[in-house]
Design a protein around this motif. Structure first.
Motif, PDB file in Angstrom:
ATOM      1  N   LYS A 172     -62.011 -21.093 -11.447  1.00  0.00           N
ATOM      2  CA  LYS A 172     -62.269 -20.648 -10.184  1.00  0.00           C
ATOM      3  C   LYS A 172     -61.403 -21.447  -9.143  1.00  0.00           C
ATOM      4  CE  LYS A 172     -66.276 -19.365  -8.411  1.00  0.00           C
ATOM      5  NZ  LYS A 172     -67.609 -19.572  -7.635  1.00  0.00           N
ATOM      6  N   ALA A 173     -60.882 -22.683  -9.623  1.00  0.00           N
ATOM      7  CA  ALA A 173     -60.316 -23.443  -9.015  1.00  0.00           C
ATOM      8  C   ALA A 173     -58.661 -23.102  -9.119  1.00  0.00           C
ATOM      9  CB  ALA A 173     -60.273 -24.840  -9.551  1.00  0.00           C
ATOM     10  N   LEU A 174     -58.148 -22.700 -10.285  1.00  0.00           N
ATOM     11  CA  LEU A 174     -57.005 -21.988 -10.754  1.00  0.00           C
ATOM     12  C   LEU A 174     -56.727 -20.753  -9.888  1.00  0.00           C
ATOM     13  CD1 LEU A 174     -56.495 -22.803 -14.702  1.00  0.00           C
ATOM     14  CD2 LEU A 174     -55.049 -23.301 -12.626  1.00  0.00           C
ATOM     15  N   GLU A 175     -57.803 -19.931  -9.979  1.00  0.00           N
ATOM     16  CA  GLU A 175     -57.889 -18.621  -9.145  1.00  0.00           C
ATOM     17  C   GLU A 175     -57.344 -18.612  -7.814  1.00  0.00           C
ATOM     18  OE1 GLU A 175     -60.731 -14.928  -7.935  1.00  0.00           O
ATOM     19  OE2 GLU A 175     -61.559 -16.471  -9.399  1.00  0.00           O
ATOM     20  N   HIS A 176     -58.090 -19.836  -7.000  1.00  0.00           N
ATOM     21  CA  HIS A 176     -57.828 -19.810  -5.574  1.00  0.00           C
ATOM     22  C   HIS A 176     -57.062 -20.961  -5.073  1.00  0.00           C
ATOM     23  CE1 HIS A 176     -61.274 -17.102  -5.046  1.00  0.00           C
ATOM     24  NE2 HIS A 176     -62.003 -17.652  -5.727  1.00  0.00           N
ATOM     25  N   PHE A 177     -56.553 -21.608  -6.182  1.00  0.00           N
ATOM     26  CA  PHE A 177     -55.754 -23.122  -5.581  1.00  0.00           C
ATOM     27  C   PHE A 177     -54.552 -23.191  -6.547  1.00  0.00           C
ATOM     28  CE2 PHE A 177     -59.547 -23.853  -3.384  1.00  0.00           C
ATOM     29  CZ  PHE A 177     -59.499 -24.204  -2.100  1.00  0.00           C
ATOM     30  N   ARG A 178     -54.031 -22.156  -7.303  1.00  0.00           N
ATOM     31  CA  ARG A 178     -53.051 -22.210  -8.116  1.00  0.00           C
ATOM     32  C   ARG A 178     -51.894 -22.817  -7.609  1.00  0.00           C
ATOM     33  NH1 ARG A 178     -52.296 -20.492 -13.278  1.00  0.00           N
ATOM     34  NH2 ARG A 178     -54.081 -18.735 -13.158  1.00  0.00           N
ATOM     35  N   GLY A 179     -51.079 -23.960  -8.145  1.00  0.00           N
ATOM     36  CA  GLY A 179     -50.079 -24.739  -7.562  1.00  0.00           C
ATOM     37  C   GLY A 179     -50.612 -25.902  -6.924  1.00  0.00           C
ATOM     38  N   PHE A 180     -52.069 -26.007  -6.511  1.00  0.00           N
ATOM     39  CA  PHE A 180     -52.387 -27.175  -5.796  1.00  0.00           C
ATOM     40  C   PHE A 180     -53.322 -27.895  -6.605  1.00  0.00           C
ATOM     41  CE2 PHE A 180     -51.181 -23.818  -2.411  1.00  0.00           C
ATOM     42  CZ  PHE A 180     -50.278 -24.676  -1.659  1.00  0.00           C
ATOM     43  N   VAL A 181     -53.638 -27.303  -7.860  1.00  0.00           N
ATOM     44  CA  VAL A 181     -54.683 -27.993  -8.728  1.00  0.00           C
ATOM     45  C   VAL A 181     -53.935 -28.576 -10.014  1.00  0.00           C
ATOM     46  CG1 VAL A 181     -56.854 -27.069  -8.094  1.00  0.00           C
ATOM     47  CG2 VAL A 181     -55.668 -25.765  -9.734  1.00  0.00           C
ATOM     48  N   VAL A 182     -54.252 -29.442 -10.656  1.00  0.00           N
ATOM     49  CA  VAL A 182     -53.743 -30.105 -11.948  1.00  0.00           C
ATOM     50  C   VAL A 182     -54.840 -30.637 -12.468  1.00  0.00           C
ATOM     51  CG1 VAL A 182     -53.232 -32.498 -10.842  1.00  0.00           C
ATOM     52  CG2 VAL A 182     -51.614 -31.540 -12.571  1.00  0.00           C
TER      53      VAL A 182
ATOM     54  N   ILE B 218     -57.905 -24.207   2.861  1.00  0.00           N
ATOM     55  CA  ILE B 218     -59.152 -24.770   2.392  1.00  0.00           C
ATOM     56  C   ILE B 218     -60.500 -24.233   3.085  1.00  0.00           C
ATOM     57  CG2 ILE B 218     -60.477 -26.986   2.626  1.00  0.00           C
ATOM     58  CD1 ILE B 218     -58.811 -27.299   0.305  1.00  0.00           C
ATOM     59  N   ILE B 219     -60.298 -23.981   4.445  1.00  0.00           N
ATOM     60  CA  ILE B 219     -61.287 -23.545   5.415  1.00  0.00           C
ATOM     61  C   ILE B 219     -61.510 -21.984   4.782  1.00  0.00           C
ATOM     62  CG2 ILE B 219     -61.937 -22.499   7.546  1.00  0.00           C
ATOM     63  CD1 ILE B 219     -60.283 -24.785   8.582  1.00  0.00           C
ATOM     64  N   ASN B 220     -60.836 -21.279   4.352  1.00  0.00           N
ATOM     65  CA  ASN B 220     -60.962 -19.583   3.909  1.00  0.00           C
ATOM     66  C   ASN B 220     -61.484 -19.705   2.609  1.00  0.00           C
ATOM     67  OD1 ASN B 220     -59.967 -19.061   6.555  1.00  0.00           O
ATOM     68  ND2 ASN B 220     -57.824 -18.763   5.298  1.00  0.00           N
ATOM     69  N   LYS B 221     -60.949 -20.582   1.828  1.00  0.00           N
ATOM     70  CA  LYS B 221     -61.541 -20.634   0.508  1.00  0.00           C
ATOM     71  C   LYS B 221     -62.807 -21.466   0.147  1.00  0.00           C
ATOM     72  CE  LYS B 221     -58.011 -18.460  -1.523  1.00  0.00           C
ATOM     73  NZ  LYS B 221     -58.059 -17.016  -2.140  1.00  0.00           N
ATOM     74  N   ARG B 222     -63.449 -21.962   1.002  1.00  0.00           N
ATOM     75  CA  ARG B 222     -64.607 -22.875   0.637  1.00  0.00           C
ATOM     76  C   ARG B 222     -65.724 -21.700   0.611  1.00  0.00           C
ATOM     77  NH1 ARG B 222     -68.701 -24.319  -0.680  1.00  0.00           N
ATOM     78  NH2 ARG B 222     -70.129 -25.782   0.147  1.00  0.00           N
ATOM     79  N   LYS B 223     -65.633 -20.523   0.980  1.00  0.00           N
ATOM     80  CA  LYS B 223     -66.809 -19.646   1.103  1.00  0.00           C
ATOM     81  C   LYS B 223     -66.936 -19.225  -0.541  1.00  0.00           C
ATOM     82  CE  LYS B 223     -64.411 -15.737   2.874  1.00  0.00           C
ATOM     83  NZ  LYS B 223     -63.310 -16.526   2.955  1.00  0.00           N
ATOM     84  N   GLU B 224     -65.968 -19.566  -1.218  1.00  0.00           N
ATOM     85  CA  GLU B 224     -65.838 -18.823  -2.689  1.00  0.00           C
ATOM     86  C   GLU B 224     -66.544 -19.664  -3.676  1.00  0.00           C
ATOM     87  OE1 GLU B 224     -64.577 -15.830  -3.151  1.00  0.00           O
ATOM     88  OE2 GLU B 224     -63.535 -15.680  -1.391  1.00  0.00           O
ATOM     89  N   PHE B 225     -66.984 -20.944  -3.208  1.00  0.00           N
ATOM     90  CA  PHE B 225     -67.484 -21.950  -4.093  1.00  0.00           C
ATOM     91  C   PHE B 225     -68.900 -22.423  -3.620  1.00  0.00           C
ATOM     92  CE2 PHE B 225     -62.913 -22.550  -4.368  1.00  0.00           C
ATOM     93  CZ  PHE B 225     -62.741 -22.789  -5.632  1.00  0.00           C
ATOM     94  N   THR B 226     -70.046 -22.435  -4.551  1.00  0.00           N
ATOM     95  CA  THR B 226     -71.257 -23.107  -4.236  1.00  0.00           C
ATOM     96  C   THR B 226     -71.016 -24.579  -3.695  1.00  0.00           C
ATOM     97  OG1 THR B 226     -71.918 -23.884  -6.171  1.00  0.00           O
ATOM     98  CG2 THR B 226     -72.366 -21.477  -5.757  1.00  0.00           C
ATOM     99  N   LYS B 227     -72.176 -24.964  -3.033  1.00  0.00           N
ATOM    100  CA  LYS B 227     -71.943 -26.466  -2.514  1.00  0.00           C
ATOM    101  C   LYS B 227     -71.948 -27.374  -3.972  1.00  0.00           C
ATOM    102  CE  LYS B 227     -75.094 -29.956  -0.425  1.00  0.00           C
ATOM    103  NZ  LYS B 227     -76.187 -30.022  -0.093  1.00  0.00           N
ATOM    104  N   LYS B 228     -72.733 -26.991  -4.928  1.00  0.00           N
ATOM    105  CA  LYS B 228     -72.495 -27.884  -5.930  1.00  0.00           C
ATOM    106  C   LYS B 228     -71.158 -27.648  -6.795  1.00  0.00           C
ATOM    107  CE  LYS B 228     -74.944 -28.787 -10.334  1.00  0.00           C
ATOM    108  NZ  LYS B 228     -76.136 -28.227 -11.534  1.00  0.00           N
ATOM    109  N   GLU B 229     -70.574 -26.753  -6.779  1.00  0.00           N
ATOM    110  CA  GLU B 229     -69.287 -26.379  -7.142  1.00  0.00           C
ATOM    111  C   GLU B 229     -68.244 -27.134  -6.439  1.00  0.00           C
ATOM    112  OE1 GLU B 229     -69.211 -21.969  -9.106  1.00  0.00           O
ATOM    113  OE2 GLU B 229     -68.856 -22.301  -6.970  1.00  0.00           O
ATOM    114  N   TRP B 230     -68.341 -26.804  -4.952  1.00  0.00           N
ATOM    115  CA  TRP B 230     -67.285 -27.889  -4.246  1.00  0.00           C
ATOM    116  C   TRP B 230     -67.587 -29.423  -4.396  1.00  0.00           C
ATOM    117  CZ3 TRP B 230     -63.493 -25.914  -2.134  1.00  0.00           C
ATOM    118  CH2 TRP B 230     -62.508 -26.586  -1.034  1.00  0.00           C
ATOM    119  N   LYS B 231     -68.581 -29.600  -4.377  1.00  0.00           N
ATOM    120  CA  LYS B 231     -68.877 -31.159  -4.675  1.00  0.00           C
ATOM    121  C   LYS B 231     -68.276 -31.752  -5.868  1.00  0.00           C
ATOM    122  CE  LYS B 231     -72.883 -33.462  -3.935  1.00  0.00           C
ATOM    123  NZ  LYS B 231     -74.342 -33.855  -4.133  1.00  0.00           N
TER     124      LYS B 231
END
Length: 682
Positions: free
Chosen positions: A10-20, A175-188
């Motif tokens: 999910k992180a790669l799908e929504h934040f590719r280029g910004f995750v490592v 960040i604001i637009n993509k937050r809804k793609e994650f549950t609270k537990k996933e985001w934490k």
């Protein structure tokens, strides 16, 4: 073989280029003393992928860049030689600058390259003022010019350009637009992985995860003041040293007025105006180099501004973090002192300084990190993550808790301000889009109250009456229910402490016929003229009980007190706190009696103790009404011993067996027997 979990995908799908992949840093770093944010800056562009071949290729590219341009200290002579041979060379290093007033110029210091006096232009200093405050990591374009001299000395090294290792631009809308793609537990989990932790590892339960998140609050809240004391190797300084270029770590005792606040000679603003966070490491030893830094720091911690010697007010937004090691068990410190006592002697009894702390993080709960506690999964690259945190400093959720809750009466202005700012910080971290529920808010409010109450409880231990209001609570606006928030180290989940009660502290229960209340009594006895000051209640019945108890002691001073402890030379400050319930009734005299005597003689009472009954002005012990209900309530809230009048003996069978199984119910027939059974060690 790369093994991805659902969150990695999910992180790669929504934040590719910004995750490592976070373990790549460890693979590359080896023996190089280079911060994680420097490495991840290089990794993010080439290694934000789940393609194993591309990952290997990206790793090789980064290794090549580091091999060719990153300077290890032992290679300093080689780098200087390369500069001389080629005339121009790019290096990755930490660079700082100092002013040389005698020659009216700046010199650059390039750390690992061991170049002490490099030429640097005024323009570069103006563009990168942090060079003057501990320095920054950067890609540095260097030149070698042997014709540059000052007097008879050649200074051939020249800093031509500096590119700080951080993103050149940042848009928070992603960040604001993509937050809804994650549950609270996933985001934490993603936040914690971005900071280097692995939430799924053994030992990092929900409680510890929340504590680790609190370490990030100073990076999203302006002018936030935090203390964390804990064991060594628990990562207290890691966040501020490794994952953001916007924080600075200052070793204990190195903070000067010029460095922190303002240089009166040049008028240049210090670290508080240029960094997002200033972390004082080893603050248990010494904080400041200059004694006069303390009043300036108090000013700054209170208002975010301070006055300089030549007039005019200067503002800054840097948060202040005090970190240090705690060497004794917390239980031992609480029995003998207070939780600020390990801090530097400059401030550890300065209530004005300590009251400005918004959050006291119980670092002793965060165990030493093992290798498995560090993540091998994908998280935000630290340059991106640091920009995410920085961007949140522009918003606030200070008043959001008012939508659902109101704060209890014990929270004074500084308490309320601290609680609101902690809640605001947690919302920024976990809900950057501003979408949260009432239950989210309740969770953050209880965390915030605990973290600020820890400050207030220690202030009460140091300063006494001035900081008495520590029974923090909040009221649910929908149900009007009042919920009290305790401290794990003070009383676990129970309202009545399981440790020996401090002198002057006692618990009882009262009833208005229908409802039962839990009442805490606190007495402070000080030298005076025999005055009795009662706070916390307007009940005439309760005041009458207290008055009768005091008059009973006065009438029997010769048998109860020694000559040097006459009530005529003592002022009694008595606070009544209703911890559960609404209306407080009569029947608190016996508890007040024990609290007064233990306060005068500074004697601890037995752990988890409560007392029922009344003592008349003539000394008779009066039975407790609603006996079984009161004992049950006290037992349910942590009482291990409930002393009750002998006249209630016939009602012992009305107490549920489950209550008698966990709480002792001894009886007393007179005031002397009461004291013998209540005082620790008697």
């Amino acid at each position: 073989m790369i093994v991805l979990d659902d969150l990695d995908k999910k992180a790669l799908e929504h934040f590719r280029g910004f995750v490592v992949k976070k373990d790549l840093v460890g693979i590359i770093k080896g023996g190089a003393n280079v911060p994680a944010f420097v490495l991840e800056y290089l990794l993010a562009n080439t290694c934000s992928t789940d393609d194993e071949e591309k990952l290997k290729e990206g790793l090789e590219n980064v290794k090549t860049v580091l091999r060719d341009h990153y300077v290890n200290p032992e290679e300093s002579t080689l780098i200087q030689s390369k500069l001389r041979e080629k005339g121009r060379y790019k290096i990755i290093d930490k660079i700082s600058a100092t002013l040389d007033p005698k020659n009216d110029r700046y010199w650059a210091h390039i750390f690992n390259s061991n170049i002490k006096n490099a030429n640097i232009s005024d323009d570069l200093i103006k563009r990168h003022e942090k060079l003057l405050l501990g320095g920054i990591w950067a890609i540095i374009e260097m030149e070698y010019d042997p014709l540059i001299t000052v007097g008879n000395t050649v200074y051939p090294f020249v800093v031509k350009d500096i590119k700080p290792i951080q993103l050149s631009s940042f848009d928070n809308s992603k960040i604001i637009n993509k937050r809804k793609e994650f549950t609270k537990k996933e985001w934490k989990k993603l936040l914690l992985r971005s900071a280097g932790y692995e939430p799924d590892s053994v030992g990092l339960d929900e409680r510890k995860q929340n504590l680790l998140l609190c370490r990030l609050i100073p990076l999203v809240e302006n002018n936030f003041n935090m203390v964390e004391l804990g064991p060594r190797s628990s990562g207290k300084s890691y966040i501020y040293k490794e994952i953001t270029p916007y924080a600075i770590l200052i070793s204990g005792g190195q903070g000067t007025v010029a460095q922190l606040f303002v240089n009166n000679t040049t008028g240049r603003v210090g670290a508080v105006g240029l960094w997002d966070a200033i972390c004082f490491d080893e603050s248990t030893d010494k904080l400041f180099k200059d004694r006069d830094a303390i009043p300036l720091m108090k000013d700054y911690m209170e208002s975010g501004s301070f006055s300089r010697a030549k007039g005019g007010e200067i503002t800054g937004s840097a948060s202040i973090i005090l970190n240090g090691n705690i060497n004794q068990p917390v239980e031992t410190i609480l029995q003998t002192s207070h939780l600020f006592s390990p801090l530097s002697k400059e401030v550890n009894y300065d209530t004005a300084f300590l009251d400005r702390i918004n959050l006291y993080l119980p670092g002793w709960e965060i165990t030493k990190f093992a290798p498995e506690n560090f993540t091998k999964h994908f998280g935000f690259s630290t340059d991106f993550f640091s920009e995410v945190l920085k961007s949140q400093r522009k918003t606030t959720y200070y008043d959001k808790l008012d939508e659902y809750f109101s704060l209890g009466s014990h929270l004074k202005q500084r308490d309320s301000k601290s609680v609101r700012r902690i809640v605001s910080g947690l919302i920024k971290l976990l809900h950057p889009d501003g979408n949260f529920t009432k239950e989210d808010m309740r969770e953050y409010l209880e965390i915030a109250m605990e973290m600020r109450r820890r400050v207030k409880e220690q202030l009460k231990r140091i300063g006494g009456m001035e900081f008495w209001d520590t029974n923090f609570s909040y009221i649910d606006k929908e149900t009007q229910e009042e919920i009290f928030v305790g401290l794990p180290e003070e009383r676990g989940s129970s309202l009545i402490e399981s440790s020996p009660l401090s002198p002057g502290v006692c618990y009882t229960s009262t009833s208005d016929g229908e409802n039962v209340s839990l009442v805490r009594i606190e007495v402070v006895a000080v030298k005076g003229n025999g005055k009795v000051n009662i706070t916390g209640t307007n009940s005439s019945v309760v005041k009458e009980d207290i008055k009768n108890t005091v008059n009973y002691i006065r009438a029997n001073e010769k048998t109860i007190l020694t000559e040097q402890h006459s009530l005529s030379g003592i002022d009694l400050n008595i606070q009544i706190t209703t911890m559960i319930g609404v209306n407080i009734g009569s029947g608190i005299g016996s508890a007040v009696y024990v609290a007064i005597i233990s306060s005068i003689y500074k004697k601890n009472l037995k752990p988890a103790l409560a007392i029922l009954g009344n003592i008349s002005i003539g000394g008779a012990v009066e039975r407790a009404n609603n006996f079984a209900d009161k004992v049950t309530m006290l037992s349910d809230n942590g009482a291990k011993t409930v002393l009750v009048p002998m006249d209630n003996l016939s009602e012992i069978s009305t107490i549920p067996a489950t209550v008698l199984g966990k709480t002792d119910v001894p009886f007393y027939g007179n005031s002397q027997m009461l004291l013998q059974k209540a005082v620790l060690g008697e």
